[in-house]
Design a protein around this motif. Structure first.
Motif, short mmCIF file in Angstrom:
data_model
loop_
_atom_site.label_atom_id
_atom_site.label_comp_id
_atom_site.label_asym_id
_atom_site.label_seq_id
_atom_site.Cartn_x
_atom_site.Cartn_y
_atom_site.Cartn_z
N ALA A 1 55.87 -49.27 25.84
CA ALA A 1 56.84 -48.20 25.61
C ALA A 1 56.62 -47.10 26.64
O ALA A 1 55.49 -46.66 26.86
CB ALA A 1 56.68 -47.65 24.21
N LEU A 2 57.68 -46.67 27.27
CA LEU A 2 57.60 -45.68 28.34
C LEU A 2 58.09 -44.31 27.88
O LEU A 2 59.12 -44.19 27.21
CB LEU A 2 58.43 -46.12 29.55
N ALA A 3 57.35 -43.28 28.30
CA ALA A 3 57.79 -41.91 28.06
C ALA A 3 59.00 -41.56 28.92
O ALA A 3 59.74 -40.63 28.58
CB ALA A 3 56.65 -40.94 28.35
N TRP A 4 59.17 -42.27 30.04
CA TRP A 4 60.28 -41.95 30.94
C TRP A 4 61.64 -42.18 30.28
O TRP A 4 62.63 -41.55 30.66
CB TRP A 4 60.18 -42.77 32.22
N ASP A 5 61.70 -43.08 29.31
CA ASP A 5 62.94 -43.26 28.55
C ASP A 5 62.90 -42.26 27.40
O ASP A 5 62.64 -42.61 26.24
CB ASP A 5 63.03 -44.70 28.03
N VAL A 6 63.16 -41.01 27.73
CA VAL A 6 63.00 -39.94 26.74
C VAL A 6 63.92 -40.13 25.54
O VAL A 6 63.48 -39.97 24.39
CB VAL A 6 63.22 -38.56 27.40
N PRO A 7 65.21 -40.48 25.72
CA PRO A 7 66.06 -40.66 24.53
C PRO A 7 65.52 -41.71 23.57
O PRO A 7 65.54 -41.51 22.35
CB PRO A 7 67.41 -41.07 25.13
N ARG A 8 65.02 -42.83 24.11
CA ARG A 8 64.50 -43.87 23.22
C ARG A 8 63.22 -43.41 22.53
O ARG A 8 63.00 -43.67 21.34
CB ARG A 8 64.25 -45.17 24.00
N ALA A 9 62.35 -42.72 23.27
CA ALA A 9 61.10 -42.23 22.69
C ALA A 9 61.40 -41.21 21.59
O ALA A 9 60.79 -41.25 20.51
CB ALA A 9 60.22 -41.62 23.77
N VAL A 10 62.31 -40.30 21.85
CA VAL A 10 62.67 -39.29 20.86
C VAL A 10 63.27 -39.94 19.62
O VAL A 10 62.95 -39.56 18.48
CB VAL A 10 63.64 -38.26 21.48
N ALA A 11 64.12 -40.93 19.82
CA ALA A 11 64.72 -41.64 18.69
C ALA A 11 63.65 -42.35 17.87
O ALA A 11 63.74 -42.39 16.63
CB ALA A 11 65.76 -42.65 19.19
N ALA A 12 62.64 -42.89 18.54
CA ALA A 12 61.56 -43.56 17.83
C ALA A 12 60.77 -42.59 16.96
O ALA A 12 60.38 -42.91 15.83
CB ALA A 12 60.63 -44.25 18.83
N VAL A 13 60.54 -41.39 17.48
CA VAL A 13 59.82 -40.38 16.71
C VAL A 13 60.66 -39.92 15.52
O VAL A 13 60.14 -39.75 14.40
CB VAL A 13 59.42 -39.19 17.60
N ARG A 14 61.94 -39.73 15.73
CA ARG A 14 62.81 -39.32 14.63
C ARG A 14 62.85 -40.39 13.53
O ARG A 14 62.84 -40.07 12.33
CB ARG A 14 64.22 -39.04 15.16
N LYS A 15 62.87 -41.63 13.93
CA LYS A 15 62.87 -42.71 12.94
C LYS A 15 61.55 -42.73 12.18
O LYS A 15 61.52 -42.91 10.95
CB LYS A 15 63.11 -44.05 13.63
N ALA A 16 60.45 -42.54 12.90
CA ALA A 16 59.14 -42.49 12.24
C ALA A 16 59.08 -41.33 11.26
O ALA A 16 58.48 -41.44 10.18
CB ALA A 16 58.04 -42.36 13.29
#
Length: 356
Positions: free
Chosen positions: A207-222
């Motif tokens: 998982a890459l931090a560079w894909d900020v939208p996907r990372a942020v979505a993952a945190v929101r889901k968590a």
């Protein structure tokens, strides 16, 4: 936490069962019991007090060159800080290596790998979960990365930040810890081979931090799934003790998405800690079990009440001649603690949590 290790694995969400309360062995006198019954019928029950947990974190761990010899006795490989890790309710480090004897070295300067006994060493060291979102997990290609995932599953070692596809890589590891659902996610913010190592729809990777939208979505889901959300990042500029702007920007995005705690490693040196609003951030924990150098390190102990980090302390150590972290004592420990506190100056973080 080795004596109470959760049986969870990545992507599994387990809810701890509540103990049923039995009747008192010494019932109250009738008048008291009646009064209690009357009060209970007219008042709502008081909410349960938030559970307090102690989480422990270490930085980068691998078993290469001088640290490879530690695997001759996996039970002692992590070294003298095992007690601090085992005593925590949950202990986490970054696993900075492929776990494989196969694969082809990737086109990069440094390559780390270790046999499957590395997971035995990690478990024996009191560590409960590992991040594999880093710039060495695929040192021996996707063949080696597949072995890393397989060996983790075989050893019963929860790993996060990577998977057999993009959904697995960004999914939180959710562990029940004393009735608290703790979600842990991992992201790598390292440029080297990032595009070829990232997980895809049908491609294993990290998982890459560079894909900020996907990372942020993952945190929101968590945030929706768990009581406490922890993010463990691989980021920073090597040998630089101040976080760079990419780190700070990503930390803000994660905090806004609902991360309660953000931990980091990669720079090979300690970086400062503090509070970003209500989110606790420790930008860098440096090396922990490492093959070169003699640098400041330690176990970061974080006390949590509910979602709030109420205290964080670095138990100072130094990477010793064996590559293991050796605890510091006396004046050396105080000096190391003071150095760590001084690193906050360039982080923009607060030294204290916000007032309740």
């Amino acid at each position: 936490m080795t004596t109470r290790r959760p049986a969870a694995v990545a992507l599994a969400l387990l809810l701890a069962a509540c103990d049923a309360g039995g009747p008192s062995a010494h019932p109250a006198p009738a008048s008291t019991a009646a009064a209690g019954a009357s009060a209970a019928s007219s008042a709502s029950p008081s909410p349960a007090a938030p559970v307090e947990l102690t989480l422990a974190f270490g930085g980068d761990v691998h078993f290469t060159e001088r640290t490879a010899a530690l695997l001759k006795d996996p039970a002692t490989a992590i070294g003298p800080m095992t007690g601090e890790l085992s005593a925590a309710d949950l202990a986490v480090v970054n696993l900075e290596t492929a776990i494989t004897t196969r694969g082809t070295p990737e086109p990069k300067e440094f390559h780390f790998r270790a046999p499957a006994s590395a997971y035995q060493a990690i478990k024996a060291g009191g560590i409960d979960a590992v991040s594999i979102a880093n710039n060495h997990a695929l040192d021996y290609g996707r063949v080696g990365f597949g072995d890393t995932l397989d060996a983790a599953a075989a050893a019963g070692m929860p790993a996060f930040g990577g998977g057999r596809n993009v959904d697995e890589a960004y999914a939180p590891l959710i562990l029940p810890v004393r009735g608290v659902r703790v979600a842990i996610l991992g992201f790598s913010q390292i440029h080297t081979l990032a595009e070829s190592w990232k997980a895809g729809p049908d491609t294993p990777g990290i998982a890459l931090a560079w894909d900020v939208p996907r990372a942020v979505a993952a945190v929101r889901k968590a945030r929706e799934q768990a009581d406490l959300v922890v993010v463990f990042n691989h980021w920073g500029t090597e040998r630089v003790s101040c976080p760079n702007e990419d780190q700070k920007s990503f930390a803000r995005a994660l905090a806004e998405a609902g991360a309660d705690m953000i931990i980091g490693a990669h720079a090979h040196v300690l970086q400062g800690d503090g509070w970003l609003g209500r989110t606790y951030v420790a930008y860098g924990l440096g090396n922990f079990v490492w093959y070169v150098g003699s640098a400041d390190t330690g176990v970061l102990k974080v006390q949590v009440r509910g979602r709030s980090v109420i205290r964080a302390d670095l138990l100072p150590a130094v990477v010793s001649s064996t590559g293991q972290p050796k605890p510091l004592t006396g004046s050396a420990a105080k000096a190391a603690t003071d150095r760590f506190a001084a690193l906050r100056r360039c982080t923009g973080l607060s030294p204290n949590p916000p007032a309740a």
